[in-house]
Structures are given as C-alpha cells and as structure tokens.
Design a protein around this motif. Structure first.
Motif, PDB file in Angstrom:
ATOM      1  N   ASP A  32      44.368  37.986  35.180  1.00  0.00           N
ATOM      2  CA  ASP A  32      45.199  38.256  36.357  1.00  0.00           C
ATOM      3  C   ASP A  32      45.707  39.683  36.226  1.00  0.00           C
ATOM      4  OD1 ASP A  32      46.996  38.353  38.453  1.00  0.00           O
ATOM      5  OD2 ASP A  32      48.007  36.475  37.936  1.00  0.00           O
ATOM      6  N   ALA A  33      45.266  40.560  37.102  1.00  0.00           N
ATOM      7  CA  ALA A  33      45.594  41.975  36.995  1.00  0.00           C
ATOM      8  C   ALA A  33      47.055  42.288  37.303  1.00  0.00           C
ATOM      9  CB  ALA A  33      44.691  42.788  37.924  1.00  0.00           C
ATOM     10  N   THR A  34      47.675  41.522  38.176  1.00  0.00           N
ATOM     11  CA  THR A  34      49.027  41.853  38.624  1.00  0.00           C
ATOM     12  C   THR A  34      50.057  41.854  37.499  1.00  0.00           C
ATOM     13  OG1 THR A  34      48.482  41.068  40.834  1.00  0.00           O
ATOM     14  CG2 THR A  34      50.813  41.277  40.303  1.00  0.00           C
ATOM     15  N   PRO A  35      50.140  40.816  36.643  1.00  0.00           N
ATOM     16  CA  PRO A  35      51.120  40.875  35.555  1.00  0.00           C
ATOM     17  C   PRO A  35      50.848  42.009  34.558  1.00  0.00           C
ATOM     18  CG  PRO A  35      50.277  38.638  35.808  1.00  0.00           C
ATOM     19  CD  PRO A  35      49.470  39.526  36.688  1.00  0.00           C
ATOM     20  N   ALA A  49      49.401  44.870  35.274  1.00  0.00           N
ATOM     21  CA  ALA A  49      49.797  46.101  35.960  1.00  0.00           C
ATOM     22  C   ALA A  49      51.317  46.264  35.932  1.00  0.00           C
ATOM     23  CB  ALA A  49      49.280  46.100  37.392  1.00  0.00           C
ATOM     24  N   ALA A  50      52.052  45.172  36.079  1.00  0.00           N
ATOM     25  CA  ALA A  50      53.518  45.229  36.014  1.00  0.00           C
ATOM     26  C   ALA A  50      53.973  45.660  34.617  1.00  0.00           C
ATOM     27  CB  ALA A  50      54.122  43.878  36.390  1.00  0.00           C
ATOM     28  N   ALA A  89      54.905  53.122  39.251  1.00  0.00           N
ATOM     29  CA  ALA A  89      54.160  52.044  39.909  1.00  0.00           C
ATOM     30  C   ALA A  89      52.681  52.420  39.991  1.00  0.00           C
ATOM     31  CB  ALA A  89      54.707  51.810  41.311  1.00  0.00           C
ATOM     32  N   ARG A  96      47.198  51.493  44.444  1.00  0.00           N
ATOM     33  CA  ARG A  96      46.121  50.526  44.698  1.00  0.00           C
ATOM     34  C   ARG A  96      44.913  51.259  45.260  1.00  0.00           C
ATOM     35  NH1 ARG A  96      46.980  44.916  44.409  1.00  0.00           N
ATOM     36  NH2 ARG A  96      44.724  44.984  44.528  1.00  0.00           N
ATOM     37  N   ARG A 103      41.610  47.704  42.359  1.00  0.00           N
ATOM     38  CA  ARG A 103      42.131  48.346  41.148  1.00  0.00           C
ATOM     39  C   ARG A 103      43.616  48.665  41.278  1.00  0.00           C
ATOM     40  NH1 ARG A 103      37.693  52.389  41.873  1.00  0.00           N
ATOM     41  NH2 ARG A 103      39.364  53.932  41.738  1.00  0.00           N
ATOM     42  N   HIS A 104      44.355  48.400  40.221  1.00  0.00           N
ATOM     43  CA  HIS A 104      45.739  48.868  40.054  1.00  0.00           C
ATOM     44  C   HIS A 104      45.613  50.083  39.141  1.00  0.00           C
ATOM     45  CE1 HIS A 104      47.574  44.885  41.246  1.00  0.00           C
ATOM     46  NE2 HIS A 104      46.376  44.486  40.859  1.00  0.00           N
ATOM     47  N   SER A 123      42.844  52.006  35.017  1.00  0.00           N
ATOM     48  CA  SER A 123      42.740  51.064  36.130  1.00  0.00           C
ATOM     49  C   SER A 123      42.612  49.651  35.598  1.00  0.00           C
ATOM     50  CB  SER A 123      41.536  51.393  37.013  1.00  0.00           C
ATOM     51  OG  SER A 123      41.758  52.603  37.707  1.00  0.00           O
ATOM     52  N   ALA A 159      41.262  42.502  38.030  1.00  0.00           N
ATOM     53  CA  ALA A 159      41.168  41.077  37.722  1.00  0.00           C
ATOM     54  C   ALA A 159      39.725  40.732  37.361  1.00  0.00           C
ATOM     55  CB  ALA A 159      41.621  40.240  38.914  1.00  0.00           C
TER      56      ALA A 159
END
Length: 124
Positions: free
Chosen positions: A20-23, A25-26, A35, A38, A42-43, A54, A57
């Motif tokens: 899971d890329a979001t956590p 990236a956080a 921050a 996007r 890619r984050h 980068s 997910a």
C-alpha cells in the motif's frame, strides 16, 4: 568529471514498491518534511541535488515498470537514469539484444533483463 560510454549522466529516480503506497508515502513525508507530488500512480519526492524517490503500490507497479517480474513488496523495484541522448541508448539496447519497453518517453528495461532491478532511461 565522470563519464560512461552509455552516456548516462545522473541517477534520476528510485522506484519503491509497497503493498500500500499511501502509508509509506506518509512515512516518507514525515521523514522529509514535505508532501509527495502525485504523478499518476506514483507518490514522488523530489530531493534537492539528488534523484526523485517514487513510491508505487504493488498492484500499480506494472504500469510504471512494464514487463518486470518484481520481488515481493516492499522492495526497491527500479532506478531511472538521465541521458542526453535517449536515441543512442535505444540503439545501444537494441544492438545488445536487451529487451525494453517504451513508456511515456522513457525506455524501461525489465528487472529480469537487468539482474532483478528494472532500469529506466529518460532524457535530460
């Protein structure tokens, strides 16, 4: 001061793949104090004087690094290199019999062609 016959001038991006890329990236946002930007799936974190990191997910990795058989996430899945002569790199890969895909103006050598790490070449 450093040159290579392949014409690459810099490391431009590192691709991290996570379930899971979001956590992730956080977490990187907290480490870096900024921050992510996007870029599609890619984050991305542009680091001053260095490359971009980068985070992608696992389910989206094939859209960024096509044709690659990647190790289980989390992993460093690929790296991108800048070159002023992308056409020369395309010819070099073809002459060497190295399989690659073209995606968004970049050349992507799948991980299985490059000892387990996808290689991406882009114009400077």
């Amino acid at each position: 001061y450093m040159t290579h016959p392949n014409g690459v001038t810099a490391l431009s991006e590192v691709f991290l793949v996570a379930a899971d890329a979001t956590p992730l990236a956080a977490r990187y946002a907290a480490y870096l104090g900024r921050a992510p930007q996007r870029h599609g799936v890619r984050h991305s974190f542009r680091l001053p004087l260095v490359a971009t990191v980068s985070i992608v997910a696992a389910e989206d990795a094939a859209s960024v690094l096509p044709g690659s058989l990647l190790p289980p996430a989390p992993c460093i899945a690929g790296v991108a290199f800048a070159t002023p002569r992308l056409d020369d790199m395309r010819a070099r890969l073809g002459a060497s019999g190295i399989r690659y895909a073209e995606l968004d103006g970049r050349l992507v050598v799948p991980a299985e062609e490059a000892f387990g790490l996808a290689l991406v070449f882009e114009s400077t």
